[in-house]
Design a protein around this motif. Structure first.
Motif, mmCIF file in Angstrom:
data_model
loop_
_atom_site.group_PDB
_atom_site.id
_atom_site.type_symbol
_atom_site.label_atom_id
_atom_site.label_comp_id
_atom_site.label_asym_id
_atom_site.label_seq_id
_atom_site.Cartn_x
_atom_site.Cartn_y
_atom_site.Cartn_z
ATOM 1 N N VAL A 203 3.460 -4.057 -6.363
ATOM 2 C CA VAL A 203 3.648 -2.627 -6.102
ATOM 3 C C VAL A 203 2.914 -1.896 -7.226
ATOM 4 O O VAL A 203 3.516 -1.546 -8.247
ATOM 5 N N PRO A 204 1.601 -1.702 -7.071
ATOM 6 C CA PRO A 204 0.800 -1.156 -8.175
ATOM 7 C C PRO A 204 1.272 0.189 -8.701
ATOM 8 O O PRO A 204 1.234 0.431 -9.904
ATOM 9 N N SER A 205 1.734 1.067 -7.819
ATOM 10 C CA SER A 205 2.136 2.400 -8.277
ATOM 11 C C SER A 205 3.363 2.359 -9.185
ATOM 12 O O SER A 205 3.627 3.312 -9.917
ATOM 13 N N ASP B 275 0.833 -1.197 0.000
ATOM 14 C CA ASP B 275 0.000 0.000 0.000
ATOM 15 C C ASP B 275 0.871 1.251 0.000
ATOM 16 O O ASP B 275 2.035 1.200 0.397
ATOM 17 N N PRO B 276 0.294 2.372 -0.424
ATOM 18 C CA PRO B 276 1.076 3.618 -0.426
ATOM 19 C C PRO B 276 1.605 3.948 0.958
ATOM 20 O O PRO B 276 0.988 3.610 1.978
ATOM 21 N N ALA C 236 7.617 5.085 -5.103
ATOM 22 C CA ALA C 236 6.156 5.032 -5.097
ATOM 23 C C ALA C 236 5.518 6.211 -4.367
ATOM 24 O O ALA C 236 4.322 6.431 -4.495
ATOM 25 N N THR C 237 6.309 6.966 -3.609
ATOM 26 C CA THR C 237 5.768 8.098 -2.861
ATOM 27 C C THR C 237 5.507 9.249 -3.818
ATOM 28 O O THR C 237 6.409 9.689 -4.532
ATOM 29 N N THR D 203 2.642 -0.494 4.377
ATOM 30 C CA THR D 203 1.947 -1.682 4.844
ATOM 31 C C THR D 203 1.638 -2.581 3.658
ATOM 32 O O THR D 203 1.655 -2.137 2.506
ATOM 33 N N THR D 204 1.377 -3.832 3.965
ATOM 34 C CA THR D 204 0.961 -4.773 2.935
ATOM 35 C C THR D 204 -0.365 -5.393 3.358
ATOM 36 O O THR D 204 -0.695 -5.430 4.537
ATOM 37 N N ARG D 205 -1.105 -5.863 2.363
ATOM 38 C CA ARG D 205 -2.365 -6.546 2.638
ATOM 39 C C ARG D 205 -2.520 -7.676 1.639
ATOM 40 O O ARG D 205 -2.054 -7.584 0.497
ATOM 41 N N LEU D 206 -3.165 -8.748 2.078
ATOM 42 C CA LEU D 206 -3.433 -9.878 1.198
ATOM 43 C C LEU D 206 -4.525 -9.474 0.219
ATOM 44 O O LEU D 206 -5.596 -9.024 0.627
ATOM 45 N N ALA D 207 -4.255 -9.619 -1.076
ATOM 46 C CA ALA D 207 -5.231 -9.252 -2.109
ATOM 47 C C ALA D 207 -5.870 -10.481 -2.745
ATOM 48 O O ALA D 207 -6.935 -10.380 -3.340
#
Length: 194
Positions: free
Chosen positions: A126-128, A53-54, A184-185, A62-66
């Motif tokens: 890392v979508p961004s 996440d951003p 990514a920021t 942070t990370t999250r399970l997608a």
């Protein structure tokens, strides 16, 4: 050293197997290799997909399970992938796809097998940066749905990787994650010149 591939949630696997058994789902998929596969197809190598996440205002990432991704094999090779996602009703099939990340994931997994030490393979998106990495978590017994990349974990960027980041080269999280979060920021917009 062999990788410790975590078991996918049984409902996630069932949804993928049901989609593979559905002529409609396979026919409507945008995956020519899957539609033209001869013989049986199998869902193998389930990998949890975590999203980076951003970065927050405090500088914390942070990370999250997608979801969970399964490589779809036919004729001894991966021809596509299937992805599942968690909904309010439980795990559900999301979509089939193909492209460069399929072969790149297989290559990274083969390379990881030759590394010393036990690892639990995961995917970190890392979508961004339009980037996907193989995340080699140092605790093979950890809950694959939880956690944050530890400093000693390895990240292996998959091809195609963003400019300036070498694909298929293992990096310690402590080295690569700060680079990724910096890139990514978002840069704050300044006022226009007077």
């Amino acid at each position: 050293m062999p990788l410790h591939v975590p078991p996918a949630p049984a409902p996630a696997l069932r949804t993928v197997l049901a989609a593979l058994g559905s002529p409609t789902a396979v026919r409507e998929a945008r995956t020519p290799a899957l539609r033209t596969a001869e013989g049986s197809v199998t869902a193998e190598l389930p990998l949890p997909v975590h999203v980076l996440d951003p970065v927050t205002a405090e500088g914390v990432c942070t990370t999250r399970l997608a979801g969970w991704r399964f490589l779809i094999h036919s004729g001894g090779r991966a021809v596509a992938a299937a992805e599942t996602r968690l909904t309010a009703d439980g795990w559900t099939f999301s979509h089939f796809f193909e492209g460069p990340y399929i072969a790149s994931t297989e290559l990274a997994l083969r390379q990881a097998e030759a590394l010393p030490g036990p690892y639990q393979p995961r995917l970190l998106s890392v979508p961004s940066l339009y980037m996907l990495t193989l995340w080699l978590h140092g605790d093979p017994a950890a809950d694959a749905a939880e956690g944050h990349p530890a400093a000693a974990d390895l990240l292996v960027p998959l091809a195609p990787a963003p400019p300036g980041i070498a694909a298929h080269r293992p990096h310690r999280v402590a080295e690569l994650l700060p680079v990724l979060t910096h890139r990514a920021t978002p840069i704050p917009l300044l006022g226009s010149p007077a």
